[in-house]
Design a protein around this motif. Sequence first.
Motif, PDB file in Angstrom:
ATOM      1  N   GLY A 269      -0.467  15.513 -60.143  1.00  0.00           N
ATOM      2  CA  GLY A 269      -1.610  15.375 -61.046  1.00  0.00           C
ATOM      3  C   GLY A 269      -1.983  13.912 -61.186  1.00  0.00           C
ATOM      4  O   GLY A 269      -1.371  13.036 -60.584  1.00  0.00           O
ATOM      5  N   ARG A 270      -2.996  13.662 -61.987  1.00  0.00           N
ATOM      6  CA  ARG A 270      -3.419  12.275 -62.204  1.00  0.00           C
ATOM      7  C   ARG A 270      -2.346  11.454 -62.913  1.00  0.00           C
ATOM      8  O   ARG A 270      -2.278  10.243 -62.753  1.00  0.00           O
ATOM      9  CB  ARG A 270      -4.708  12.237 -63.011  1.00  0.00           C
ATOM     10  N   ASN A 271      -1.523  12.109 -63.741  1.00  0.00           N
ATOM     11  CA  ASN A 271      -0.568  11.386 -64.578  1.00  0.00           C
ATOM     12  C   ASN A 271       0.886  11.801 -64.405  1.00  0.00           C
ATOM     13  O   ASN A 271       1.755  11.274 -65.100  1.00  0.00           O
ATOM     14  CB  ASN A 271      -0.954  11.543 -66.051  1.00  0.00           C
TER      15      ASN A 271
ATOM     16  N   PRO B 139       3.825   8.253 -64.033  1.00  0.00           N
ATOM     17  CA  PRO B 139       2.924   8.985 -63.129  1.00  0.00           C
ATOM     18  C   PRO B 139       3.613   9.316 -61.798  1.00  0.00           C
ATOM     19  O   PRO B 139       4.817   9.129 -61.650  1.00  0.00           O
ATOM     20  CB  PRO B 139       1.775   8.001 -62.924  1.00  0.00           C
ATOM     21  N   ALA B 140       2.818   9.784 -60.847  1.00  0.00           N
ATOM     22  CA  ALA B 140       3.340  10.216 -59.550  1.00  0.00           C
ATOM     23  C   ALA B 140       4.080   9.083 -58.847  1.00  0.00           C
ATOM     24  O   ALA B 140       3.722   7.916 -58.974  1.00  0.00           O
ATOM     25  CB  ALA B 140       2.200  10.725 -58.674  1.00  0.00           C
ATOM     26  N   GLU B 141       5.090   9.462 -58.066  1.00  0.00           N
ATOM     27  CA  GLU B 141       5.920   8.503 -57.345  1.00  0.00           C
ATOM     28  C   GLU B 141       5.775   8.643 -55.830  1.00  0.00           C
ATOM     29  O   GLU B 141       5.986   7.688 -55.098  1.00  0.00           O
ATOM     30  CB  GLU B 141       7.393   8.717 -57.744  1.00  0.00           C
ATOM     31  N   HIS B 142       5.429   9.858 -55.350  1.00  0.00           N
ATOM     32  CA  HIS B 142       5.425  10.138 -53.914  1.00  0.00           C
ATOM     33  C   HIS B 142       4.055  10.614 -53.421  1.00  0.00           C
ATOM     34  O   HIS B 142       3.212  11.035 -54.209  1.00  0.00           O
ATOM     35  CB  HIS B 142       6.472  11.214 -53.588  1.00  0.00           C
ATOM     36  N   LYS B 143       3.890  10.586 -52.114  1.00  0.00           N
ATOM     37  CA  LYS B 143       2.713  11.148 -51.458  1.00  0.00           C
ATOM     38  C   LYS B 143       2.637  12.639 -51.804  1.00  0.00           C
ATOM     39  O   LYS B 143       3.674  13.286 -51.973  1.00  0.00           O
ATOM     40  CB  LYS B 143       2.877  10.948 -49.940  1.00  0.00           C
ATOM     41  N   VAL B 144       1.441  13.190 -51.885  1.00  0.00           N
ATOM     42  CA  VAL B 144       1.269  14.565 -52.363  1.00  0.00           C
ATOM     43  C   VAL B 144       1.925  15.617 -51.476  1.00  0.00           C
ATOM     44  O   VAL B 144       2.313  16.672 -51.970  1.00  0.00           O
ATOM     45  CB  VAL B 144      -0.223  14.933 -52.564  1.00  0.00           C
ATOM     46  N   ASP B 145       2.065  15.355 -50.196  1.00  0.00           N
ATOM     47  CA  ASP B 145       2.656  16.358 -49.308  1.00  0.00           C
ATOM     48  C   ASP B 145       4.038  15.942 -48.800  1.00  0.00           C
ATOM     49  O   ASP B 145       4.504  16.395 -47.765  1.00  0.00           O
ATOM     50  CB  ASP B 145       1.724  16.648 -48.128  1.00  0.00           C
ATOM     51  N   THR B 146       4.714  15.123 -49.577  1.00  0.00           N
ATOM     52  CA  THR B 146       6.036  14.638 -49.173  1.00  0.00           C
ATOM     53  C   THR B 146       7.031  15.776 -49.015  1.00  0.00           C
ATOM     54  O   THR B 146       7.173  16.619 -49.903  1.00  0.00           O
ATOM     55  CB  THR B 146       6.577  13.620 -50.200  1.00  0.00           C
ATOM     56  N   VAL B 147       7.720  15.770 -47.884  1.00  0.00           N
ATOM     57  CA  VAL B 147       8.885  16.614 -47.637  1.00  0.00           C
ATOM     58  C   VAL B 147       9.870  15.729 -46.885  1.00  0.00           C
ATOM     59  O   VAL B 147       9.590  15.304 -45.764  1.00  0.00           O
ATOM     60  CB  VAL B 147       8.550  17.870 -46.790  1.00  0.00           C
ATOM     61  N   HIS B 148      10.991  15.425 -47.515  1.00  0.00           N
ATOM     62  CA  HIS B 148      12.035  14.620 -46.878  1.00  0.00           C
ATOM     63  C   HIS B 148      13.207  15.530 -46.555  1.00  0.00           C
ATOM     64  O   HIS B 148      13.734  16.191 -47.450  1.00  0.00           O
ATOM     65  CB  HIS B 148      12.514  13.493 -47.794  1.00  0.00           C
TER      66      HIS B 148
ATOM     67  N   GLY C 267       6.409   2.044 -46.701  1.00  0.00           N
ATOM     68  CA  GLY C 267       5.167   2.226 -47.451  1.00  0.00           C
ATOM     69  C   GLY C 267       4.413   3.494 -47.075  1.00  0.00           C
ATOM     70  O   GLY C 267       3.204   3.593 -47.303  1.00  0.00           O
ATOM     71  N   LYS C 268       5.115   4.488 -46.525  1.00  0.00           N
ATOM     72  CA  LYS C 268       4.478   5.727 -46.065  1.00  0.00           C
ATOM     73  C   LYS C 268       4.683   6.887 -47.037  1.00  0.00           C
ATOM     74  O   LYS C 268       4.470   8.032 -46.673  1.00  0.00           O
ATOM     75  CB  LYS C 268       5.021   6.111 -44.688  1.00  0.00           C
ATOM     76  N   ASP C 269       5.098   6.599 -48.252  1.00  0.00           N
ATOM     77  CA  ASP C 269       5.335   7.661 -49.233  1.00  0.00           C
ATOM     78  C   ASP C 269       4.740   7.270 -50.581  1.00  0.00           C
ATOM     79  O   ASP C 269       5.374   7.371 -51.616  1.00  0.00           O
ATOM     80  CB  ASP C 269       6.842   7.935 -49.355  1.00  0.00           C
ATOM     81  N   GLU C 270       3.518   6.804 -50.557  1.00  0.00           N
ATOM     82  CA  GLU C 270       2.846   6.345 -51.771  1.00  0.00           C
ATOM     83  C   GLU C 270       1.951   7.447 -52.339  1.00  0.00           C
ATOM     84  O   GLU C 270       1.326   8.191 -51.578  1.00  0.00           O
ATOM     85  CB  GLU C 270       1.997   5.114 -51.466  1.00  0.00           C
TER      86      GLU C 270
ATOM     87  N   GLN D 186      -2.700   7.451 -59.425  1.00  0.00           N
ATOM     88  CA  GLN D 186      -2.070   6.216 -59.868  1.00  0.00           C
ATOM     89  C   GLN D 186      -2.721   5.650 -61.126  1.00  0.00           C
ATOM     90  O   GLN D 186      -2.560   4.468 -61.424  1.00  0.00           O
ATOM     91  CB  GLN D 186      -2.120   5.189 -58.729  1.00  0.00           C
ATOM     92  N   ASP D 187      -3.445   6.477 -61.838  1.00  0.00           N
ATOM     93  CA  ASP D 187      -4.138   6.000 -63.034  1.00  0.00           C
ATOM     94  C   ASP D 187      -3.209   5.287 -64.011  1.00  0.00           C
ATOM     95  O   ASP D 187      -3.561   4.259 -64.571  1.00  0.00           O
ATOM     96  CB  ASP D 187      -4.830   7.177 -63.759  1.00  0.00           C
TER      97      ASP D 187
END
Length: 189
Positions: free
Chosen positions: A73-75, A152-161, A174-177, A183-184
């Motif tokens: 989400g935004r926050n 707020p969010a820490e990872h990319k929206v489609d992150t799967v590690h 820098g590929k997991d932003e 990032q509001d």
Amino acid sequence: MSTMLRLSQQSTTITLTPRRKSIFLPRVPTRPFATTMTAFKPNTEPPKTVSVFRNIYQVASDSDKFRRVLWTGRNSQLVIMTIPVGGEIGEETHSVDQHLNFLSGTAQAIIDGGAKKETINPGDIVIVPAGTLHNFKNTGPTPLIVSTVYAPAEHKVDTVHDTMEQGEKLEEEGKDEPPEWAQDLHKKP
């Protein structure tokens, strides 16, 4: 002593004797998660309405990935994690708050490089304020399953590690932003 168990689609009645006390339990619908983990697709745009994740324990248990973003989400952001036996989340410090809900397994929380240690069990919630050095080590005989909210969010929206090491590598590169729209809260007014 005898036990009677009667199941129906609407309810479950359990009768215990000799005292003849009955317990009425409403039947919880057993519908699967909206999408299975193999077909799961996280939102890639800001959400416009409520999202419901049914049985987060089962959703998290069905994932064999170290980290998987479910919702952004935004926050805030909802992520599930599966830490293998003997594994750990990895010592880290975030610029965001993190709320960890331990669903199964046991862990040792290691705070401020070991200055404080806590035993963590299923049902425990740990809130880690931004800027706090922390790690969680799986100390049990089964995978440690955690749902966590970053705000707020820490990872990319489609992150799967798949592994902790993969996650750390992508973060360092820098590929997991998180996306700009999530990032509001990172921005100071």
